[in-house]
Design an enzyme around this catalytic site. Structure first.
Site, PDB file in Angstrom:
ATOM      1  N   ASP A 212     -28.877  11.106 -62.956  1.00 15.15           N
ATOM      2  CA  ASP A 212     -27.360  11.049 -63.474  1.00 15.15           C
ATOM      3  C   ASP A 212     -26.450  11.352 -61.895  1.00 15.15           C
ATOM      4  O   ASP A 212     -27.078  11.877 -61.166  1.00 15.15           O
ATOM      5  CB  ASP A 212     -27.406  12.463 -64.392  1.00 15.15           C
ATOM      6  CG  ASP A 212     -25.843  12.619 -64.671  1.00 15.15           C
ATOM      7  OD1 ASP A 212     -25.184  11.895 -65.027  1.00 15.15           O
ATOM      8  OD2 ASP A 212     -25.577  14.033 -64.688  1.00 15.15           O
TER       9      ASP A 212
ATOM     10  N   ASP B  81     -28.759  16.583 -66.158  1.00 12.66           N
ATOM     11  CA  ASP B  81     -28.369  18.013 -66.717  1.00 12.66           C
ATOM     12  C   ASP B  81     -29.268  18.433 -67.961  1.00 12.66           C
ATOM     13  O   ASP B  81     -29.507  17.621 -68.935  1.00 12.66           O
ATOM     14  CB  ASP B  81     -26.950  18.055 -66.911  1.00 12.66           C
ATOM     15  CG  ASP B  81     -26.595  19.475 -67.560  1.00 12.66           C
ATOM     16  OD1 ASP B  81     -26.647  19.591 -68.815  1.00 12.66           O
ATOM     17  OD2 ASP B  81     -25.772  19.919 -66.843  1.00 12.66           O
TER      18      ASP B  81
END
Lengths: 694, 104
Positions: free
Chosen positions: A384, A563
């Site tokens: 990410d 995350d």
């Protein structure tokens, strides 16, 4: 139905034998299992007592057996019986107890083998003692029975000491937590209380040099905090009001007043401890071989022991050998005693426990040990962008006033208005103002328009902050009474560790991919700087998992790093999900592995730890199976054609020695994993800016 | 990937569409040690364990249901899952699931 955490037996949840540990209830099949779990130190004491009795009587037994002839002292065998009795039924009690539980749960274990071996030797010798003329010329072998118990107990004792070392990081972590916490009452008085009496919402005080006993949010004070016990990071972190502090971290130089958020089993330290302990019950694919071997092992050994015994009995009898029954008994005893299912059973769990401990020392928490297997197959690392490859919050890089106003004034006006907003840009502007000791002004008529910006009145002047995205970050325009006063540029800084991590992964043959919701231009900029192979930009959060699936369908084994909360679906979809810890609540984070420190080099560390762990498990299983395959035939008499039947005079004792040492050797071999991993990670420590590939 | 052995069709005798549930049992291992973990036994039964929630991993010729909490782990293993008929036990057997951790 719950299982006994000590012996694995199923226990009804109506059983009275239970213990509540940190809010979790454990059921036990017997008082001894309960004691073993509840007070391991007491258990070690009992083991030491049994061992003392074993050795102090076994030595006279063997001396009398070989130095005192029955022709000199006719009551020798009775004396041996008396000396062996306490070893047999006190020192060896644990084996009979274990065998009893195994039979009750219709299974077969190591204790059953040891019990069968020692009882056979003891019963046979007792029979010969009382009825010597039944088998003329036959000797008693109380020495074998006594030494088998003592040597195997010695092996267990060494094993329990080495096992304590295997769990040292977790034990150290939990042992550091202070028992006393400074509780602050509503009137401000500070009283020392037991840590387990502290509750969520309480206010506490942490003095310089002290370790936080619970998790909390700082409401007053400023201090540097040493988080190395949790994250492995040696640099202290500056903490101030509004920030979180985790249990297990050390307050270095200022007084911190903290509102408690998590205590007991919910605290960070306890969550880490629990996850490390769970590693034992985890599985690596390679352990399946050990499981198959284990499940048929004991019946197979008993069958082999009977076969060896019957063979020697009938064969020697047919040749007219007078002591055929004695050799048959000794062959049976040797086979059941030399076989060691424990070495096989321990090979995987002990390695996983050590590996989890080593990982936690480096700030890597392994939640799902089976992911270690898949780590060794990974071909693609997907990241990410925001919060993973780059910092999660932007930072102010430039304040540009336009005319008749200083950059400090632009920052002061912007920060005063943004102070009430939770937007990351607002936080960055306020943070910069505080860093420069710029005081904030009172603001009235605040209005935040999502996606656009915020307005407010400062000193009767209309201030408008317009937020706009651009390549590399964001730019904020500050207008005063409708006239542009300046701009503030913000950027998402690429983490120092991103480049080294991606280079390191590439050197291992792993391709890199970035997935982001940001614009293609911004994504390409980051990819260019980091040398990322593939980029997916302007991706909706829900589509990250679909991209991972496509790579998997194309044959890739994928690590996804993101995350812990927002990327949960992608983390679950990937073959290995690595979450950057989102806060102190590790249990809430999705993913197979949690990184406590926001350092992407730890993805490389995790890969190294995974590979080395699986390698060590394979080595241990190979050794344990090899040991049994090689030595069971020896105990069965494979060497008799070379050395004659006289080897059976000492084979049962040698068998017990080999068996006692085999489990310990597995534990010791696993402990070498710790050194190996530390050695491999050492070159990477403190070299974030250096290419891992070089 | 799930493969059905030829013996399954014979065993079903044309009665396709049956539902089998994967039951997991952990039995004590051979080592009486607090580190040694229990062994996993897998069975395919026609009844569901009321304590589990199930999802299907195959539809035909037999619907195979596995505990929801373990499904992801089973699929992640990417193993060849083979269903065979055991005539002696008059039941179906499952192999190819290498490991299912207790804590998943």
């Amino acid at each position: 139905m719950p299982t006994d955490p000590v012996c694995g037996m199923f226990v009804p949840d109506t059983s009275d034998l239970h213990l509540d540990v940190d809010g979790q209830r454990f059921y036990f099949c017997s008082k001894s299992c309960m004691q073993k779990y509840g007070s391991p130190k007491e258990e070690l004491k009992i083991l030491r007592r049994r061992l003392t009795v074993g050795w102090s009587l076994s030595i006279p037994v063997i001396l009398i057996t070989y130095l005192l002839s029955p022709s000199v002292f006719p009551y020798r065998d009775y004396l041996l019986l008396v000396l062996t009795l306490p070893i047999q039924f006190y020192s060896g009690f644990g084996f009979y107890e274990g065998a009893y539980h195994a039979i009750r749960s219709r299974s077969a274990n190591m204790d059953l083998l040891v019990s069968m071996g020692t009882l056979t030797a003891f019963v046979f010798s007792t029979f010969i003692t009382f009825f010597p003329s039944t088998i003329p010329g036959s000797e008693v072998f109380f020495d074998a029975s006594a030494f088998i118990i003592t040597l195997i107990l010695t092996g267990s004792f060494i094993e329990s000491l080495t096992k304590a070392r295997a769990n040292s990081a977790a034990s150290k972590l939990i042992g550091m937590i202070p028992n006393i916490t400074h509780f602050q009452s509503q009137d401000g008085e500070v009283i020392d209380r037991k840590t387990d009496e502290i509750r969520q919402g309480d206010k506490i005080l942490i003095k310089p040099g002290e370790i936080a006993s619970v998790d909390g949010t700082i409401f007053d004070g400023r201090s540097e905090v040493d988080e190395s016990m949790l994250t492995g990071e040696q640099e202290p972190v500056l903490k101030f009001a509004g920030q979180e502090i985790s249990s297990g971290t050390r307050n270095l130089n200022g007084i911190l007043r903290v509102t408690v958020t998590r205590t007991g089993k919910d605290s960070t330290v306890n969550q880490i401890y629990e996850l490390i302990q769970k590693a034992i019950s985890g599985r690596a694919k390679v352990q399946r071989i050990a499981d198959v071997f284990s499940s048929i092992f004991v019946p197979l050994v008993i069958a082999a022991a009977l076969a060896a015994s019957l063979f020697w009995g009938f064969y020697l009898n047919s040749t007219g050998y007078g002591l055929s029954l004695e050799i048959a008994v000794l062959a049976f005893v040797s086979v059941v005693v030399i076989a060691c299912p424990c070495a096989i059973g321990l090979a995987g769990p002990i390695t996983l426990l050590i590996s989890s401990n080593v990982a936690s020392e480096n700030g890597i928490i392994i939640k799902n040990t089976s992911a270690l297997d898949r780590l060794s197959k990974v071909t693609r690392a997907v990241f990410d962008k925001t919060g993973t490859l780059t910092e999660s919050d932007p930072e102010v890089v430039e304040v540009s006033p336009i005319s008749g106003i200083t950059s400090g004034e632009v920052l002061q006006l912007a920060a005063s208005v943004e102070a009430s907003s939770n937007h990351p840009i607002a936080k960055a502007i306020v943070h910069r103002a505080k860093e420069q000791d710029i005081s904030l002004l009172a603001t009235l008529e605040l209005a935040e328009i999502p996606g656009i910006g915020i307005t407010g009145k400062v000193n009767n002047r209309e201030i408008k902050i317009s937020r706009a995205k651009r390549e590399g970050g964001s730019i904020v325009a500050v207008t005063v009474d409708g006239k542009e006063a300046g701009t503030i540029s913000l950027s998402y800084k690429i983490r120092d560790s991103s480049l080294t991590a991606i280079t390191g992964l590439r050197s291992m043959g792993i391709k890199s991919t970035m997935i982001t919701g940001d614009s293609l231009e911004e994504a390409k900029r980051v990819a260019r700087e980091l040398g990322i192979d593939d980029v997916h930009a302007e991706v909706l959060p829900g589509d990250k998992a679909n991209i991972i699936k496509k790579y998997q369908e194309a044959g890739d084994y994928v690590i996804f790093t993101g995350d812990g909360i927002n990327d949960s679906v992608a983390l679950e979809t990937a073959d290995v999900g690595i979450a950057m810890a989102s806060g102190t609540d590790i249990a809430r984070d999705s993913g197979d592995i949690i990184l406590l420190k926001n350092d992407l080099n730890h993805v490389v560390y995790a890969k190294i730890i995974g590979e080395k762990t699986i390698g060590k498990i394979k080595q241990n299983i190979g050794w344990a199976i090899g040991y049994n395959v090689a030595l069971i035939p020896v105990a069965g008499g494979a060497l008799v054609p070379l050395f004659g039947l006289s080897i059976y005079s000492f084979l049962p004792i040698l068998a017990a020695f080999a068996m006692g040492m085999s489990s310990s050797s597995v534990v010791l071999n696993s402990l070498m994993l710790r050194r190996k991993i530390h050695m491999l990670l050492k070159p990477f420590a403190g070299t974030e800016k250096r290419s891992l590939a070089s | 990937m799930i493969r059905f052995d030829k013996s399954v069709l014979k065993f079903l005798g044309g009665k396709e569409g049956k539902i089998y549930f994967l039951h997991l049992r952990y039995v004590p291992g051979p080592c009486n040690d607090d580190i040694c973990s229990p062994l996993l036994k897998m069975e395919l039964l026609e009844s569901a364990d009321p304590e589990d929630e199930y999802v299907a991993i195959s539809e035909t010729p037999v619907k195979i249901m596995v505990p929801k909490s373990k499904a992801k782990e089973i699929l992640k293993q990417r193993g060849d899952i083979i269903i065979k008929a055991d005539r002696l036990k008059r039941s179906l057997t499952i192999s190819g699931i290498d490991y299912l951790p207790l804590n998943v």
